[in-house]
Structures are given as structure tokens and as C-alpha cells.
Design a protein around this motif. Structure first.
Motif, short mmCIF file in Angstrom:
data_model
loop_
_atom_site.label_atom_id
_atom_site.label_comp_id
_atom_site.label_asym_id
_atom_site.label_seq_id
_atom_site.Cartn_x
_atom_site.Cartn_y
_atom_site.Cartn_z
N TYR A 1 -9.62 -18.58 22.98
CA TYR A 1 -10.96 -18.13 23.34
C TYR A 1 -10.86 -17.20 24.54
CZ TYR A 1 -15.85 -18.41 24.92
OH TYR A 1 -17.14 -18.12 25.33
N ILE A 2 -11.34 -15.96 24.36
CA ILE A 2 -11.38 -14.98 25.43
C ILE A 2 -12.85 -14.64 25.65
CG2 ILE A 2 -10.56 -12.75 26.27
CD1 ILE A 2 -8.25 -12.95 24.31
N PRO A 3 -13.51 -15.31 26.59
CA PRO A 3 -14.96 -15.13 26.76
C PRO A 3 -15.38 -13.69 26.98
CG PRO A 3 -14.18 -17.02 28.02
CD PRO A 3 -12.97 -16.31 27.53
N ALA A 4 -14.59 -12.92 27.72
CA ALA A 4 -14.98 -11.55 28.03
C ALA A 4 -15.00 -10.66 26.79
CB ALA A 4 -14.03 -10.95 29.07
N LEU A 5 -14.35 -11.08 25.72
CA LEU A 5 -14.38 -10.36 24.46
C LEU A 5 -15.40 -10.95 23.50
CD1 LEU A 5 -10.55 -9.86 23.78
CD2 LEU A 5 -12.15 -8.21 24.76
N ARG A 6 -15.93 -12.13 23.85
CA ARG A 6 -16.83 -12.89 22.97
C ARG A 6 -16.11 -13.20 21.65
NH1 ARG A 6 -18.47 -11.94 27.43
NH2 ARG A 6 -20.59 -11.27 27.98
N LEU A 7 -14.83 -13.54 21.75
CA LEU A 7 -14.02 -13.82 20.56
C LEU A 7 -13.34 -15.17 20.71
CD1 LEU A 7 -12.26 -10.39 19.90
CD2 LEU A 7 -14.18 -11.37 18.64
N LYS A 8 -13.29 -15.90 19.60
CA LYS A 8 -12.59 -17.18 19.55
C LYS A 8 -12.03 -17.36 18.15
CE LYS A 8 -15.05 -21.02 19.46
NZ LYS A 8 -14.62 -21.76 18.24
N GLN A 9 -10.77 -17.78 18.07
CA GLN A 9 -10.13 -17.97 16.77
C GLN A 9 -9.27 -19.22 16.79
OE1 GLN A 9 -10.27 -16.23 13.66
NE2 GLN A 9 -9.25 -18.15 13.16
#
Length: 316
Positions: free
Chosen positions: A146-154
């Protein structure tokens, strides 16, 4: 750039688009909900028990007004559905020239390897403005990058590869973490996501300790594990050739065709009897519980690098 940015920071255009979507959706919910609650309060006061009020209003047969109550929210919902679907679909269409970085998750750390052989643990350096694709595997349990600054989670799942791509365009240092409970030290499984200018990234690559590339390490492992004895050009065993295999359709025994992608190659190494290429004997041994996820990634990278006439492809 040295200050660790907060959870709400935006490091990419995708993150800004997600924020706009969420803000617009919230405003729509407020616009649709506030009139209902306001009228509930007004009617509760106006028609409360003991209050003198005219309760004999004629029925309003305004069909257009009644239809609009359903049509307007429906059309707004469709707009947001299309908007969100477009953002979601973009996540599964990485550019062909994206920088390929391999990720191995394990209790309790993130291990990254860049195409040139640079390795890092719990830190991920990427160049600003360039697409990056992460191919991820887990050595033990389910993790979730999870990289919050990218708004991405996998999710990173044992036994299969998952991927995530992005283009970070705002240099800075941001948080990365595991968003799936993975054991007693789950809370410390995090690190830094560092976006650098392309020039700074090139300097970082040049100053970092370089191991063999994944493909080069895979070539060594290919020979050490005896794979070349069956799949090499001089082998006497009837085994599938690997040069030019990646990306090609592979006919399977009993019918069916599968594309030779990362997952197929991984399964062929660890679960060789699951998808047997048509016309070949069932002699491939399993390397499950023999090879680590990192070693499997190395072998997959090596097989991907095999092209007709290429230097990598000649190293058997």
C-alpha cells in the motif's frame, strides 16, 4: 524531499484523480441526502403531535417531479460508475516501456530489485514522470503493498504473481506499508517510497551496490540446478525449448492454449504437472520447496530474456 510526506499527500496524477472522484462523489451524496434530512426535520416539527396543521393536502400528481427523483440520482450514479471504471481499468494497462521492478514480500520486509541489479529493502526509489511496473510475490503469507500517496494497494499472494503500475510525478519521500495483517510484526512492515528526478535517479543507480541482474542470476541458477541438461541446445532429453518462449501461445496436452507469461513459467517450475505442453513427456520435476521466491523470479527473468540470437539466450 527528505521530509516524509503524510498519508494524504499526492504523488501522482492518478492519486489526484482518485481524490477528485471521492470529493465529487461525497458532494453528490450530500446534495442528494441533505434535502431528505432537512424535509424530515421540517415535517417532524410541522406535523408533530398536538400541533395545529392542515393535514388534508390534496395528492400531488406531478409525474415529472416523481420521475426526476429517480432519474436524476440514477444518471449521476452512472456518471460516477463510468468515471470510477475508467480509473480502475487504467490500473491494468501498463505501458510497454514501464520500468520493471520485482518485489518479494516476506515476514516482515519488502525486498525490491531494479532491472540493473540494484537491490533495496523497505525502500523503493523510482524516477519521476516514468512508468514503473511492480511484479510481486510472497514467500510466506498474504501481504498487501500500500502506497497511500499513489492511492494504490495490491495484495501479494503466495503461489502467484500480482502486479501494480504507476507513474509518480512529484519528487518526495512518502510512506509505504503492508495493508494486510500478516503476523505479529505486521505493524512494522513498512518503509519509504522515494520519488526522484530522473537525473537524481540515474545518480542513485550509479552509486548503489549492484548485484547481477535477475536474468544474469537466473542464468547461473539455470545451470546450477541442471535445467540446461534438458532445456539447453545440446540436450538429448525431449523438453520444450525456452528461447523465444515468453509471450507465445503454448498448446497444452488434452487441448487448450495458454500464453507463456510470468505466471505460466512460475507454475511450470513449481507445479510442472498442472499444465503440460502438448507433445512432451511428463518428466519435469517439481522445484516446489526447493527454490525460494527470489530464485524463481530469477529463473523467470532469465527465460523472459531468452531471445533468438541474443547474448542471454546463448548462455546455457
Amino acid at each position: 524531499m527528505e521530509n516524509l510526506a503524510g498519508w494524504a499527500s499526492e504523488a501522482s496524477a492518478h492519486a489526484a484523480s482518485v481524490d477528485r472522484l471521492m470529493l465529487a462523489f461525497t458532494l453528490m451524496m450530500v446534495a442528494l441526502s441533505v434535502p431528505v434530512f432537512v424535509l424530515m426535520a421540517v415535517f417532524a416539527v410541522k406535523y408533530r403531535r398536538g400541533r395545529t396543521a392542515n393535514r388534508a393536502h390534496p395528492v400531488n400528481r406531478n409525474v415529472w417531479l416523481e420521475v426526476s427523483w429517480a432519474i436524476v440520482p440514477f444518471l449521476l450514479t452512472v456518471v460516477f460508475f463510468v468515471w470510477a471504471t475508467k480509473l480502475f481499468a487504467d490500473l491494468y494497462d501498463p505501458p510497454a516501456d514501464a520500468i520493471a521492478i520485482d518485489v518479494v514480500a516476506k515476514q516482515w520486509m519488502w525486498k525490491f530489485q531494479h532491472p540493473g541489479g540494484q537491490r533495496e529493502i523497505n525502500e523503493l526509489h523510482v524516477p519521476a514522470g516514468e512508468p514503473v511496473k511492480l511484479t510481486m510475490a510472497s514467500e510466506d503469507v498474504i501481504h498487501s503493498l500500500y502506497i497511500p500517496a499513489l492511492r494504490l494497494k495490491q495484495d501479494v499472494v503466495p503461489g502467484r504473481y500480482t502486479s501494480m503500475w504507476f507513474t509518480a510525478d512529484r519528487p518526495g519521500t512518502y510512506k509505504l506499508t503492508c495493508a494486510e495483517f500478516c503476523g505479529v510484526d505486521h505493524s512494522v512492515m513498512g518503509g519509504s517510497f522515494i520519488v526522484m528526478t530522473p537525473a537524481a535517479y540515474e545518480r542513485w543507480l550509479g552509486q548503489s551496490q549492484v548485484d547481477d541482474t535477475l536474468a544474469a542470476a537466473g542464468a547461473v541458477l539455470f545451470r546450477e540446478r541442471g535445467c540446461s541438461g534438458c532445456h539447453g541446445p545440446g540436450a538429448t532429453v525431449h523438453a520444450p525449448p525456452l528461447t523465444g518462449l515468453y509471450g507465445r501461445p503454448v498448446p497444452l496436452e488434452g487441448g487448450g492454449v495458454v500464453t507463456a507469461d510470468d505466471q505460466y513459467i512460475r507454475d511450470s517450475i513449481l507445479l510442472p504437472q498442472s499444465q503440460i505442453a502438448a507433445g512432451y513427456p511428463h518428466i519435469m520435476p517439481t522445484f516446489q520447496n526447493v527454490l525460494s521466491e527470489e530464485e524463481v523470479l530469477q529463473l523467470v527473468a532469465y527465460i523472459k530474456s531468452l531471445r533468438s540470437g541474443s547474448p542471454e539466450g546463448m548462455r546455457q
